[in-house]
Design a protein around this motif. Structure first.
Motif, PDB file in Angstrom:
ATOM      1  N   TRP A   1      28.964  85.935  29.998  1.00  0.00           N
ATOM      2  CA  TRP A   1      28.063  87.014  29.596  1.00  0.00           C
ATOM      3  C   TRP A   1      27.257  86.534  28.389  1.00  0.00           C
ATOM      4  O   TRP A   1      27.725  85.712  27.621  1.00  0.00           O
ATOM      5  CB  TRP A   1      28.835  88.285  29.224  1.00  0.00           C
TER       6      TRP A   1
ATOM      7  N   GLU B   1      24.122  91.263  26.541  1.00  0.00           N
ATOM      8  CA  GLU B   1      24.306  91.955  27.819  1.00  0.00           C
ATOM      9  C   GLU B   1      25.450  92.959  27.741  1.00  0.00           C
ATOM     10  O   GLU B   1      26.526  92.657  27.205  1.00  0.00           O
ATOM     11  CB  GLU B   1      24.596  90.921  28.909  1.00  0.00           C
TER      12      GLU B   1
ATOM     13  N   ASP C   1      28.222  95.352  29.659  1.00  0.00           N
ATOM     14  CA  ASP C   1      29.015  95.365  30.885  1.00  0.00           C
ATOM     15  C   ASP C   1      29.268  96.816  31.286  1.00  0.00           C
ATOM     16  O   ASP C   1      29.914  97.568  30.547  1.00  0.00           O
ATOM     17  CB  ASP C   1      30.342  94.635  30.664  1.00  0.00           C
ATOM     18  N   TYR C   2      28.726  97.203  32.443  1.00  0.00           N
ATOM     19  CA  TYR C   2      28.905  98.578  32.925  1.00  0.00           C
ATOM     20  C   TYR C   2      29.974  98.600  34.023  1.00  0.00           C
ATOM     21  O   TYR C   2      30.025  97.726  34.885  1.00  0.00           O
ATOM     22  CB  TYR C   2      27.595  99.128  33.483  1.00  0.00           C
ATOM     23  N   ASN C   3      30.826  99.620  33.971  1.00  0.00           N
ATOM     24  CA  ASN C   3      31.864  99.761  34.994  1.00  0.00           C
ATOM     25  C   ASN C   3      31.302 100.475  36.216  1.00  0.00           C
ATOM     26  O   ASN C   3      30.095 100.741  36.308  1.00  0.00           O
ATOM     27  CB  ASN C   3      33.082 100.509  34.420  1.00  0.00           C
TER      28      ASN C   3
ATOM     29  N   ASN D   1      37.319  89.548  34.378  1.00  0.00           N
ATOM     30  CA  ASN D   1      35.924  89.979  34.251  1.00  0.00           C
ATOM     31  C   ASN D   1      35.104  89.087  33.328  1.00  0.00           C
ATOM     32  O   ASN D   1      33.944  89.389  33.038  1.00  0.00           O
ATOM     33  CB  ASN D   1      35.861  91.431  33.750  1.00  0.00           C
TER      34      ASN D   1
ATOM     35  N   HIS E   1      35.510  88.430  30.123  1.00  0.00           N
ATOM     36  CA  HIS E   1      35.514  88.782  28.698  1.00  0.00           C
ATOM     37  C   HIS E   1      36.761  88.171  28.058  1.00  0.00           C
ATOM     38  O   HIS E   1      37.789  88.823  27.901  1.00  0.00           O
ATOM     39  CB  HIS E   1      35.484  90.302  28.520  1.00  0.00           C
TER      40      HIS E   1
ATOM     41  N   THR F   1      35.554  93.131  24.742  1.00  0.00           N
ATOM     42  CA  THR F   1      34.205  93.636  24.471  1.00  0.00           C
ATOM     43  C   THR F   1      34.207  94.432  23.167  1.00  0.00           C
ATOM     44  O   THR F   1      35.245  94.904  22.706  1.00  0.00           O
ATOM     45  CB  THR F   1      33.704  94.539  25.613  1.00  0.00           C
TER      46      THR F   1
ATOM     47  N   ARG G   1      29.502  94.830  24.704  1.00  0.00           N
ATOM     48  CA  ARG G   1      29.004  93.457  24.752  1.00  0.00           C
ATOM     49  C   ARG G   1      30.171  92.472  24.692  1.00  0.00           C
ATOM     50  O   ARG G   1      31.224  92.767  24.126  1.00  0.00           O
ATOM     51  CB  ARG G   1      28.051  93.207  23.589  1.00  0.00           C
ATOM     52  N   ASP G   2      29.957  91.299  25.282  1.00  0.00           N
ATOM     53  CA  ASP G   2      31.010  90.291  25.357  1.00  0.00           C
ATOM     54  C   ASP G   2      31.287  89.725  23.969  1.00  0.00           C
ATOM     55  O   ASP G   2      30.393  89.155  23.318  1.00  0.00           O
ATOM     56  CB  ASP G   2      30.590  89.166  26.305  1.00  0.00           C
TER      57      ASP G   2
END
Length: 304
Positions: free
Chosen positions: A58, A62, A64-66, A81, A83, A87, A92-93
Motif C-alpha cells: 500500500w 492510500e 484501505d476500505y473494507n 491484507n 498491512h 493501519t 492508511r498503511d
C-alpha cells in the motif's frame, strides 16, 4: 657473500613499518563491539528506509476500505491484507508511512548535521586561526547566539516561512553550528602553532589555503565524531517539532509525527501505531550514539 647471521642481524635491526593514525583508529573501531552493533543497526535502518517501499503493498496515502465501504481504521498488523504494521486512525498503511517517516527523519538528521558541521567548521577554524581581536569578536557573537533559545528560533522560522521541509532542513542545521564552532576553534588554536603551519606561513601561503589544506584536514577526526553525535540531536529536534504539529505537512510524515499520532490513539489499545515508529526512532538514535562513541574512543589520542 653475506652470511646467514649477518642477514638475520640486518633483518632484526630493519625498522618495522608503522600503522598510520587512520589505520590504527580503524582497528580500534572494528574491535569495539558496541560500535559494530550500532553500525549494524544503522545499516538495517538505512536499508529499511531505502528499500522498505519496495515491500509495501500500500502507498502511504492510500486508504484501505473494507467490504462495507468504511476505512479500515486502527487495524492490527496482518500479512494477509498487506498491512505488516497495521493501519493508522485513518486507515492508511502504517508500514509505508513508517518507511517514509524514517526517510524524512534520517534526511533531516544527516542534512542538518552536515549544514551545522560545514558552517561551524568554517567559522571556528577562521576564528581560531586569525586569533586576536577578530577571534574575540567572533566568539562573543557565538556566545550571544547560544543565549537565544534555539527551539524558539526554529519555531519562529517555521511560522514565518511556512512548514516547508526545506526550511526545516536549513533551520535545524543553522541553529546547531555554534557548539561545533567552539570545538573547532579550540582545536585550531592547538594546531596553528605546529611546524607544518609555520612552514606554510613562511612560504607565503595565503590564510584561506592554510585553513583549507592544513587546518581542516587535521580536524576531520573531531568533526566526524561530533557529526555522528549531532545527527541524533537533529532527529530529536525534528521529532519534537513534529510532535508539536509544526513539522512536515501531510501527506508527508516523519517518525516524530507518527509517534505523536500513535500517542493520541494509545488509549484505544492500538499499541502498534505507536510501537513501530517508536522502535525505528529508538534504533536510529542508539545506532548513531554507539557509532559516535566508538569513533570517539578510536580517535582519542589518550588511548593510542
Amino acid at each position: 657473500m653475506v652470511s646467514t647471521a649477518e642477514q638475520t642481524t640486518a633483518t632484526d635491526v630493519a625498522p618495522k613499518k608503522g600503522r598510520s593514525l587512520w589505520a590504527d583508529a580503524r582497528r580500534r573501531f572494528l574491535r569495539n563491539k558496541a560500535a559494530m552493533l550500532g553500525l549494524a543497526i544503522l545499516v538495517f535502518v538505512a536499508l529499511f528506509a531505502v528499500f522498505g517501499g519496495l515491500l509495501a503493498q500500500w502507498s502511504n496515502e492510500e486508504l484501505d476500505y473494507n467490504v462495507m465501504g468504511q476505512a479500515a481504521q486502527l487495524g492490527g498488523p496482518s500479512l494477509e491484507n498487506g498491512h505488516y504494521f497495521g493501519t493508522d486512525d485513518l486507515g492508511r498503511d502504517l508500514f509505508a508511512r513508517t518507511v517514509q517517516g524514517t526517510q524524512i527523519s534520517l534526511a533531516v538528521g544527516v542534512i542538518g548535521a552536515l549544514i551545522a558541521c560545514v558552517v561551524g567548521t568554517v567559522y571556528g577554524a577562521t576564528a581560531g586561526y586569525l586569533g586576536g581581536r577578530i577571534d574575540s569578536v567572533m566568539m562573543r557573537l557565538v556566545d550571544i547566539f547560544m543565549a537565544v533559545p534555539y527551539m524558539f528560533v526554529l519555531i519562529l522560522l517555521l511560522v514565518m516561512y511556512g512548514r516547508s521541509i526545506t526550511i526545516l532542513f536549513i533551520g535545524v542545521g543553522l541553529i546547531s553550528w555554534m557548539e561545533m564552532a567552539r570545538i573547532v576553534r579550540g582545536q585550531t588554536l592547538s594546531l596553528k602553532g605546529r611546524d607544518f603551519v609555520e612552514a606554510a606561513q613562511a612560504t607565503g601561503v595565503s590564510t584561506p589555503v592554510i585553513i583549507a589544506r592544513h587546518i581542516v584536514p587535521n580536524l576531520l577526526g573531531v568533526i566526524a565524531v561530533y557529526a555522528t553525535l549531532l545527527v541524533p540531536l537533529m532527529i530529536l529536534t525534528e521529532s519534537f517539532i513534529s510532535f508539536l504539529g509544526l513539522g512536515v505537512q501531510e501527506p508527508m510524515t516523519s517518525l516524530g509525527a507518527l509517534i505523536s499520532e500513535g500517542a493520541g490513539t494509545i488509549a484505544y489499545g492500538t499499541t502498534w501505531q505507536l510501537g513501530f515508529p517508536l522502535l525505528f526512532f529508538v534504533l536510529t538514535l542508539f545506532g548513531f550514539f554507539f557509532v559516535g562513541d566508538g569513533l570517539r574512543d578510536a580517535l582519542d589520542p589518550k588511548d593510542r
